[in-house]
Write an enzyme that holds these catalytic residues in place. Structure first.
Site: not given
Lengths: 305, 305, 305, 305
Positions: A135, A163
């Site tokens: 992330y 992400k």
């Protein structure tokens, strides 16, 4: 292709007035997302206000999510805390509870290098038998996962996906290119407002906080992109951009963190999905004037009558 | 005058090779600090690698500290985590365990305003009956406590003191001036290298990580300042500045976080205070060449034969 | 010891209402500084709004300064522009006009490394036969001159001194220590508010914008430090800190650049030294309410009846 | 529609070994761009190393550009310097020389607010009768032109266009939306690597430094977008992304500024367009190993046999 793709919203965590989690509302949020075609759920993300919750509350939120999802869509669980062993602990919980993967940031508060960040992901992967998703969110973590870091972790099998909430779409495009031959890895954008562009580059999905408010919009955008109808994708994206203006309604009065999640929660309250627009402390909720302005925006994009 | 003053080191947390806390070494660290005249102890600070530890480990570290201190000096406990309710939880533990005060940063990861930061401190103060010390450390937290925020919190009684690790000595001086009439409030610097200057401005104490390596040096500096012997204070400070070069020995090879705490731990190992120079994961320890360079520095300031 | 030492103010450039330089007022500023005992003059510094002026205007300002100074005190001339050849051109002008040294920043706008910054200083030094002073002002230039860069340039003879406006007094102290044996090099602070501290560390002078308003105060502070009367130095510094509050009177309404120089110019107008408080475009001047607030501050420190 | 559209490269300024401008090479660069279909020329941009040149050299560069262009394509001239009156002076020169518009950044070095930035653009516009294009390049200027600032300046007629080199494509999209009804205003991206995306959003053109190396590639990309062939646009963009890797070949060894422009110049030398890869001082040129690596990249995208 990975089982992780499409529209995977970071799920808003609704609260009661006493700051406890409102699980009845939370069930409605989850059903709202699944009913409208989302392809996965990301509880305990930044939009979920994950770092405001302790270990016990995070476990309850995740258990509730897995129970409601009930295998209909995969659940990827944020395991976000400052450093490695705490992340490992959260990841063990996520595995026990039945999450399909965990979402891990670089360390924060800790002044860390890219080399230590590589080790951080590897140590978590070695410690817990659950797939890892990186992330990249420098606005919160204050370091960026470099293209090289992401590609190295993906090629060696430490992570199965990314992400990207860095806003650096050019860098994201290079990571997509570098990993184009690796069919086991997916790369998703955290953007709400350039999703059509990023899908055109070949991204495998999108993780938009705004999908809590309008999941059907993002699913339409995804579907248009999948069938190659870029004009339709662009039109839907531009409608969602107008909706996204809700995140700036309280800008200046409250912090950037509060006006964003506050905009989502206030809109969801207006739409009858959740009961309050309370945010985790110390964030102050949006006021009634701001809520009315949000209602105008909801009406302008056809979400409110 | 406050009971909090003088030299109050953030206490290094020694680790075994398996990353568990080495409590035998930790006892030695605490005794080393008390024996050499430190006026208080600050476990669970940044130098203690607080954010690497979960709730249970933090409780054990704090219990051990309070037990060893046994009332000889006050114990101020770091309760550092991203947001309000988690800080409250840590503060409750600190109160139960018997700490004399808690040290609280602004929220982090969360994109917070100064207004929300004010609320954050007030909410913690309202929730737990233990004195609060504000901790300004923008290099980790990524927001600075403004002069106005500190003065407001102090004047209204929310905080009893400040640890300033911002490096902005001019701003600190203004806070000292603004609060000069408030005898219940203390302001300490987190600097290792301009302590003589800040004491000359009227600061009430110092919280130097380097005091883990040379507590006697900081106590001599404090005593010289107290008796107004600024030439002696300056001479001692400059010796400590030479010692502080240990924190850059591994710069470039490892992160800024690792070379700093790693320098302290490596020096403490050479001095026989702790058993390993292991740091909390993912930080890599200093290597043998770096350890030898640190030994040279220790010898150059008279700490090693 | 260097002929450059003591209080060397960056000289405010007074303007007429049409934004042309008001040379009558400028003469008064220069005489005001010399009369009150300043040891040198620094025209064309940041406080002088140097980067707002083109080559021709800079030459006129410098010619005027040298003419008025007339050898009574040394004149060090800012030659501040984004890159090397432009700095060389300004430095040639400064030499022709009769300045005693030039003050050079790192390149800006240009995304430069420390290695290129070293080359920049060396190229200027090689091109023009005039002593160089390095100017460390990261708030404007957006890179910091590292300790290593400063020490290298000083030891090899490229620079004869440093003006440090970085606010990093610990780093400055290390540079002082590294260069303690080099009697040809001087290091001055650009701080207005921790001058006593930095002089106690061994700094050779101070370059305070605020000395335009109160040169006598800084000269008293310098003299107290020279005779080792640190209590008197501290008292004078704290008075000057109260005066320095003029730089925040318009904070929030105008930019940080405008409220600072605007505070100086407005105070100097109230003191009868200059005729307007006009700043270089696009900076908006302070308004009458702000001017009245500044007058209160001037009265509180004894500068205005 | 505006006469400013399409591919408008910031033109590289070739140098001789003595750092003087190599006008013979410069003519070749200009003809290379025009011959390959570029729709405009942007001399004196960041890629042109504008801030390294003084007033006289800038005039010569601009005169040469206008003479060679000879009305075949519009010429927009960078007038980039720290503050308002200097920009006005450059803009007057640009008008005299015959440029079609000028490109203006926010002030830099100066610590300026958005309100002062608005005034800056208005003052330049009022002073010189030539169309203004705003240039948003926070990596050099260290402030971002907010969406509101751009839209205000465009709606009131102060600016006729924007070059956005901020990398914030979401914000750029909002500006496009806000100004969609204003047919007199154009918005171009400075990106080299997401041009297909930004054209799909409705951008009116692109200002890519990389077009100095491969103008035909960007013209093909533009043409594909114009006819709505987004698959072809994407394919061409991805080829250009691979070419753009030349800007990182010297990363780490030299600064970010030097590796970027250095990559362009080195490639142009290999392609026979310019005679040296010398950059303006203090930038060090790329070395032979780096030049060979660049040749490999040129071959891989079909530019070199």
């Amino acid at each position: 292709m990975s089982k992780f793709f499409g529209v995977v919203p970071p799920v808003v965590t609704p609260l009661n007035d006493d700051f406890s989690v409102d699980y009845a509302s939370y069930t409605r949020v989850l059903e709202h997302l699944i009913d409208n075609g989302c392809h996965g759920l990301f509880p305990l993300g930044s939009t979920s206000e994950v770092v405001f919750y302790d270990e016990a509350e995070r476990r309850r939120i995740l258990e509730h999510t897995v129970k409601v999802a009930n295998g209909r869509v995969p659940v990827i669980a944020g395991v976000i805390d400052p450093a490695t062993d705490r992340v490992i602990r959260h990841a063990r919980t996520a595995r026990e509870v039945g999450a399909d993967a965990v979402v891990v940031t670089a360390p924060f508060y800790t002044i860390t290098s890219q080399a230590e960040t590589l080790d951080h992901f590897r140590m978590v992967r070695d410690a817990v038998d659950i797939p890892l998703i990186a992330y990249d969110i420098p606005v919160c973590v204050h370091t960026k996962l470099s293209r090289q870091t992401v590609v190295t972790l993906a090629q060696e099998g430490t992570i199965i996906g990314l992400k990207d909430s860095s806003g650096d779409d050019g860098n994201f495009r290079y990571a997509l290119g570098d990993l184009a031959d690796n069919k086991d890895v997916f790369l998703m954008t955290g953007s709400e407002i350039v999703v059509d562009s990023v899908l055109a580059m070949g991204a495998h999905g999108v993780v938009p906080g705004l999908a809590n408010v309008d999941p059907a919009g993002y699913v339409r955008l995804w579907d248009a992109a999948k069938r190659g109808d870029w004009a339709a994708a662009r039109t839907e994206q531009e409608r969602l951009c107008r909706l996204f203006e809700i995140v700036w309604v309280a800008a200046g009065r409250v912090s950037g963190g509060a006006t964003g999640v506050g905009g989502f929660k206030t809109a969801m309250r207006s739409l009858g999905i959740i009961s309050t627009n309370v945010m985790a402390r110390p964030r102050a909720p949006l006021n009634e004037a701001e809520s009315r302005r949000i209602d105008e925006i909801l009406r302008s994009v056809g979400l409110l009558a």
